[in-house]
Design an enzyme around this catalytic site. Structure first.
Site, PDB file in Angstrom:
ATOM      1  N   PHE A   1       0.866  -1.190   0.000  1.00 44.54           N
ATOM      2  CA  PHE A   1       0.000   0.000   0.000  1.00 44.54           C
ATOM      3  C   PHE A   1       0.896   1.232   0.000  1.00 44.54           C
ATOM      4  CE2 PHE A   1      -2.546   3.191   2.297  1.00 44.54           C
ATOM      5  CZ  PHE A   1      -3.823   3.021   1.781  1.00 44.54           C
ATOM      6  N   GLY A   2       0.933   1.939  -1.106  1.00 46.82           N
ATOM      7  CA  GLY A   2       1.861   3.056  -1.238  1.00 46.82           C
ATOM      8  C   GLY A   2       1.172   4.399  -1.077  1.00 46.82           C
TER       9      GLY A   2
ATOM     10  N   GLY B   1       4.871  12.455   4.630  1.00 46.36           N
ATOM     11  CA  GLY B   1       4.536  11.338   5.515  1.00 46.36           C
ATOM     12  C   GLY B   1       3.238  11.616   6.248  1.00 46.36           C
TER      13      GLY B   1
ATOM     14  N   TRP C   1       9.050   3.890   2.400  1.00 49.27           N
ATOM     15  CA  TRP C   1       8.686   3.173   3.634  1.00 49.27           C
ATOM     16  C   TRP C   1       7.508   2.234   3.413  1.00 49.27           C
ATOM     17  CZ3 TRP C   1      12.249   3.345   7.147  1.00 49.27           C
ATOM     18  CH2 TRP C   1      13.036   4.485   7.278  1.00 49.27           C
TER      19      TRP C   1
ATOM     20  N   THR D   1       5.746  -1.145   3.405  1.00 49.49           N
ATOM     21  CA  THR D   1       5.798  -2.513   3.923  1.00 49.49           C
ATOM     22  C   THR D   1       5.408  -3.495   2.819  1.00 49.49           C
ATOM     23  OG1 THR D   1       5.205  -1.705   6.107  1.00 49.49           O
ATOM     24  CG2 THR D   1       4.904  -4.071   5.717  1.00 49.49           C
TER      25      THR D   1
ATOM     26  N   ALA E   1      -6.381  -0.688   9.258  1.00 50.18           N
ATOM     27  CA  ALA E   1      -5.080  -1.137   9.762  1.00 50.18           C
ATOM     28  C   ALA E   1      -4.815  -0.566  11.156  1.00 50.18           C
ATOM     29  CB  ALA E   1      -3.982  -0.735   8.791  1.00 50.18           C
TER      30      ALA E   1
ATOM     31  N   GLU F   1       1.129   4.470  10.413  1.00 48.73           N
ATOM     32  CA  GLU F   1      -0.341   4.525  10.545  1.00 48.73           C
ATOM     33  C   GLU F   1      -0.788   5.770  11.318  1.00 48.73           C
ATOM     34  OE1 GLU F   1      -2.562   3.008   9.142  1.00 48.73           O
ATOM     35  OE2 GLU F   1      -1.633   1.183   8.368  1.00 48.73           O
TER      36      GLU F   1
END
Ligand code: TGC
Ligand code: FAD
Length: 393
Positions: free
Chosen positions: A138-139, A146, A171, A173, A251, A372
């Site tokens: 998920f970009g 950020g 960054w 994941t 999330a 998140e």
């Protein structure tokens, strides 16, 4: 007069939270707990030290129904939010990197496709992702954006019926192991989301090395250089920042539970250690200062777990607002990190080695505090909720 039915509280479930769960929830929790005990715990220190996450885990998690667990259809189990939360708690009691893998796959990439995707996108990706045969990422974050993704520079422009995608995401994941990337980009209709197969021309990734946190997790930069996508790659309905932010709620919810798993592992490790380690002729658990640390951990662990359950029940009743999720994320990550730090101090010098799980969890939780939505961002979301005044800029 009703007869008292009190029993002596257990150190490991002081408030008898277990009694608040139904049979199915307990079964799911116990299944994930035993997977973590048998498959993750014997290996995790080595994976963390080597900075690897075995790709084979994807299928194992898929076989257990842990990928897109609370989504309906397309091979997903469609469990309750509470059952999903319990699974996150057990996975993160193993390692935040394992929970992160499942979160990004299920709550970010799969949720985005499930919620915002076309039928074709759902049918193409979701069954394979639920099985762990295809991995998603998920970009949203970029090197310069950020906490404030609204300024993102990644962009997509139309070329006939195709889209041409350019930009860099940072960054991310699962980025380096993903088969599909959900990428958010500026368009002339505002921010839109794209389902990007990672094997297309112009798409590349670089893994971020030298992390001292979440080492058993792949974190990557995504580089998109004139990637040509067909018209069907864009999410039809998502427009603006609410597209990605709706996914983040999912999330973030998993993190509320997950962090209590990491905290529990630290508490249990410190409790056990304190009863066995002797100094000045007695177990360190016999010192008042150690007991105070353990009791503070006990309080926050139980309060945080009750909070997770409460928000989970609200989510199942469709009454959990994003601000409730921020409340849980802010509180539980912060308290889990404090529990980990106190546990680390109880272990003394042994607390700094990978022989015990504590410093691994502590270091992982530093990332969880940041990703998140940082603690500051969630503080400001709550500040706005109670004052009505946004203070982000
Ligand atoms: P703002 O003007 O407040 O909102 C823009 C639009 O979005 C809507 N919205 C939401 N919708 C659904 N859920 C939410 N939580 C929402 N929050 C806002 C809002 O109603 C509005 O809709 P509309 O229809 O009016 O357009 O946006 P803003 O630019 O002021 O930003 C607010 C802020 C700072 C809270 C937001 O940008 C934010 O949350 N920033 C933090 C970024 C972040 O959390 N990034 C995470 C990246 S993914 C990741 O870290 C994965 S880690 C791996 C793992 O999970 O394990
Ligand atoms: P910045 O936004 O630069 O913030 C730096 C500091 O400034 C923070 O303390 C922040 O709270 C503070 N700050 C910023 N704005 C304000 C303000 N208005 N008021 C007060 N303080 C403020 N992103 C993805 O899109 N997908 C992923 O899969 C993903 N996985 C990740 C995995 C890991 C291991 C990590 C560490 C990050 C991951 N991220 C991912 C990125 C993550 O979401 C961002 O790191 C996070 O949103 C913060 O952005 P930043 O690091 O650029 O910090």
């Amino acid at each position: 007069m009703a007869k008292e039915k009190t029993k002596k509280p257990s150190a490991l479930d002081f408030l008898d939270i277990d009694a608040l769960l139904n049979e199915e929830e307990r079964l799911i929790r116990d299944t994930v707990r035993s997977f973590v005990r048998n498959r993750i715990l014997p290996n995790i220190a080595e994976w963390f030290e080597e900075g690897v996450l075995p790709k084979a885990l994807a299928r194992e998690l898929g076989d257990l129904g842990l990928l897109g667990m609370h989504l309906q259809g397309y091979g997903c189990p469609g469990t309750s939010a509470v059952a999903y939360g319990l699974a996150c708690m057990e996975l993160e009691a193993g390692d935040s990197g394992i929970r992160s893998f499942a979160s990004v796959q299920g709550s970010l990439a799969m949720f985005a496709i499930h919620h915002w995707g076309s039928d074709e996108q759902r049918n193409t990706w979701l069954p394979r992702m639920a099985a762990g045969d295809a991995i998603g990422c998920f970009g949203l974050t970029e090197p310069d954006f950020g906490s404030n993704p609204s300024g993102m520079r990644a962009n997509a422009r139309r070329d006939g019926s195709d889209w041409i995608l350019n930009g860099t995401k940072m960054w991310i994941t699962n980025g380096g192991i993903a088969d599909v990337a959900v990428v958010w980009a500026q368009t002339d209709e505002g921010i839109r989301g794209f389902c990007v197969p990672t094997n297309i021309k112009g798409f590349s990734t670089t893994n971020i090395e030298k992390k001292l946190s979440l080492r058993a997790s792949v974190t990557s930069e995504l580089i998109m250089h004139d990637c040509r996508l067909p018209a069907g790659a864009v999410f039809p309905e998502a427009r603006g920042l609410k597209g990605p932010l709706a996914c983040l709620n999912e999330a973030r919810y998993g993190i509320i539970w997950g962090t209590m798993g990491a905290a529990r592992a630290c508490y249990e490790s410190a409790l056990e250690y304190s009863k066995n380690r002797e100094q000045f002729g007695k177990p360190i658990a016999a010192f008042q200062l150690t007991q105070e640390k353990l009791v503070n951990m006990l309080l926050e662990l139980n309060k945080g777990t009750l909070l997770a359950l409460h928000i989970g029940r609200m989510k199942d009743a469709h009454t959990a607002a994003p601000e409730h999720v921020s409340f849980g994320k802010l509180n539980n990550v912060r308290e889990a990190l404090q529990i980990a730090r106190d546990a680390r101090s109880i272990l003394g010098a042994n607390g700094v080695t990978l022989e015990y799980p504590v410093i691994r969890h502590m270091n992982n939780l530093e990332s969880v505090l940041t990703y998140e939505g940082t603690s500051e961002v969630h503080t400001l979301i709550l500040g706005e909720a109670i004052t009505g005044i946004p203070a982000f800029s």
